[in-house]
Structures are given as C-alpha cells and as structure tokens.
Enzyme design. Structure first.
Site, PDB file in Angstrom:
ATOM      1  N   PRO A   2       0.819  -1.197   0.000  1.00  0.00           N
ATOM      2  CA  PRO A   2       0.000   0.000   0.000  1.00  0.00           C
ATOM      3  C   PRO A   2       0.856   1.251   0.000  1.00  0.00           C
ATOM      4  CG  PRO A   2      -0.392  -1.386   1.926  1.00  0.00           C
ATOM      5  CD  PRO A   2       0.881  -1.806   1.317  1.00  0.00           C
ATOM      6  N   GLU A   3       0.470   2.184  -0.824  1.00  0.00           N
ATOM      7  CA  GLU A   3       1.136   3.479  -0.863  1.00  0.00           C
ATOM      8  C   GLU A   3       0.210   4.502  -0.225  1.00  0.00           C
ATOM      9  OE1 GLU A   3       2.661   4.314  -4.787  1.00  0.00           O
ATOM     10  OE2 GLU A   3       2.550   2.204  -5.341  1.00  0.00           O
TER      11      GLU A   3
END
Length: 265
Positions: A2-3
């Site tokens: 996840p960014e």
DNA sequence: ATACCGACCTGTCAGC
DNA sequence: TGCTGACAGGTCGGTA
C-alpha cells in the site's frame, strides 16, 4: 503494497470505526519479524488504551492512544489491518489481534512479513515531507540536488514519504518526464509540473479508494478502483491512452518502471 | 556522501 | 499435473 492513497483509505476507515473504542486485550503470533517493539511493550502499551484518532503519516498508520502513546503500523508489501468480528475465521498469516471493548477486533495480517508494528511515546513524524502538503518551491528544493534518477528519488522516503512504485510511475507520466532523468537535471518547470501531477494523482486515487493491483483491500475488506485509471503502471505493451505508442517496462533503481516513450521525455 | 544491490518473506503465475 | 523460476505495491544494510 500500500502506498499513500491506500494507507489513507485504510486509516480513514479505521478512524471511522474504532475512534473512541478501547483495546481490551492483545494476542500476538509467534513470528518475530513484524514486531519492531518488544512484544511485552506492545501488550503493555495497547491493553487498556483508548484509540483517540487514527491517521496516516507517509505510508504509516498511526493510532493516537490516550496517555500520550502511539501505535505505529507499516503494512509493507502485503500487510492488511482489518476490522473483524470475533466469530469470523482467522486468516492465515495473522500476526496480531486487538480485541476492542465494542466487541470487534483489529487484525493485522501479513503473508510476506515485510510489515512492521511498533509502539512509542514521542510523536511520530515520519522520515520525510508530506507529498500532499509540500509547496511547489519546497518540492523543487527537495529534488534539485539529487543525482539519482527522478523515479528513484520519488521513492526515497527520506525526501517525500508516501509515494511508492505505482504513483511514482503515474505522476511521471502525467508530468511527461522520463523516469531515468537525473533529478538535478530537471528544469524548474518540469519539477513544478511533477509537483502538480503528483498531488492531483494522489487525490484522485484517494477519491477512488486506492489501487487494488493484486490483493489490496481497505479496513472493511473493500477493494479500490484506481487501478482502472492507471495510464502506465501494469500496462506494458499496451497502447498509451494519450498517443497510442506501446508502454515500455524497464528497471530503474531496482524497481519495475512503466512509461510512454513518446509522451515522456 | 551517495547510490546501487541483495536480502528479507510468501504467494502466484508463466513456461516447460 | 507438477516443478522451477521470475516477479510482486517496501525498506534496510552492506558495499562500491
């Protein structure tokens, strides 16, 4: 995995569901890798603590607890922080369960164990600057000395924190900049364009609930939709949405990198 | 001081 | 069908 947009979506969902709730008890699995703090310190800090707020700093989820302490979670590549009912089946690779007074549970699941959990007393600031808050001038100053490829510099969390592989590629496409260009060689105009493109893309991705490339889901188990708006990431050998040229995939800074050879110079 | 590169892990998928 | 190898959204530490 996840960014920034995915972590923001997760943190917002967690805030909606668990702010004001209290952690009653904590179970920790047997694998040591995800733990940055000692297990007994994690248990001691979390048990009995009330969650006042959940927010994102860089790619970290920060739980602000009463008594001034914080629970910091980094999801690595494959980590999930899920809200679950006690009856629901325990997923493989569950490393921590926090039982809440409301009867629900927070579960940290991470197959690859690149994620990290820690508790701390002092306020967590993150390693770099916030991409959505930084001004255009500060953004230009951040990059104009770096000898690294601009793609690699965007991924350096000590400069900007929160940008990962997908959004680095997508923002370089929108700014029409080749990923291998040296950061210091970019003009002020190009850096200004990149600053605008990055902030636009991150906001659009947050609005879409993030990108679900293989297995990302938010705190409620819902997938994101931004992957359908990707222009280059994961689209190698497909036509550019703008000019029709085939999207190329190369390696920059050890990471798969996607770009349009015609639109990006 | 800076910048590459492998290591850390498991799961999945393509190719044989 | 089943095995092998490459690859994956991230970060760290060692080395050049």
């Amino acid at each position: 995995m996840p960014e920034l947009p995915e972590v923001e979506t997760i943190a917002n969902g967690l805030h909606r569901h668990v702010a004001g709730d209290r952690i009653e008890s904590v179970w920790i699995g047997s694998k040591p890798e995800p733990l940055k703090s000692r297990p007994r310190d994690i248990v001691k800090t979390l048990e009995g603590a009330k969650v006042e707020r959940v927010r994102r700093v860089g790619k970290h989820i920060v739980f602000d607890l009463d008594r001034g302490s914080q629970w910091i979670v980094h999801l690595g590549m494959t980590g999930r922080m899920l809200i679950a009912s006690p009856e629901s089946e325990q997923a493989r690779h569950t490393h921590l369960i926090a039982r809440l007074t409301s009867g629900r549970e927070l579960r940290f699941v991470d197959p690859r164990r690149f994620g990290r959990l820690e508790v701390r007393r002092e306020s967590f600031q993150g390693p770099g600057s916030e991409p959505l808050k930084i001004s255009s001038g500060d953004f230009q100053r951040l990059f104009h000395k770096s000898k690294a490829a601009i793609k690699a510099a965007l991924l350096n969390q000590k400069l900007l924190h929160g940008v990962g592989n997908i959004y680095a590629d997508e923002s370089l496409f929108r700014a029409a900049i080749r990923p291998r260009r040296r950061a210091y060689a970019l003009t002020r105009t190009e850096l200004s364009r990149l600053h605008t493109a990055l902030q636009e893309i991150l906001k659009e991705a947050i609005a879409a609930g993030g990108s679900s490339v293989s297995d990302y889901v938010d705190a409620e188990g819902v997938a994101g939709l931004f992957q359908f708006q990707h222009c280059v990431y994961g689209r190698q050998d497909e036509p550019c949405r703008r000019c029709g040229s085939l999207i190329k995939k190369i390696v920059v800074g050890g990471r798969g990198t996607h770009y349009c050879p015609r639109c990006q110079r």
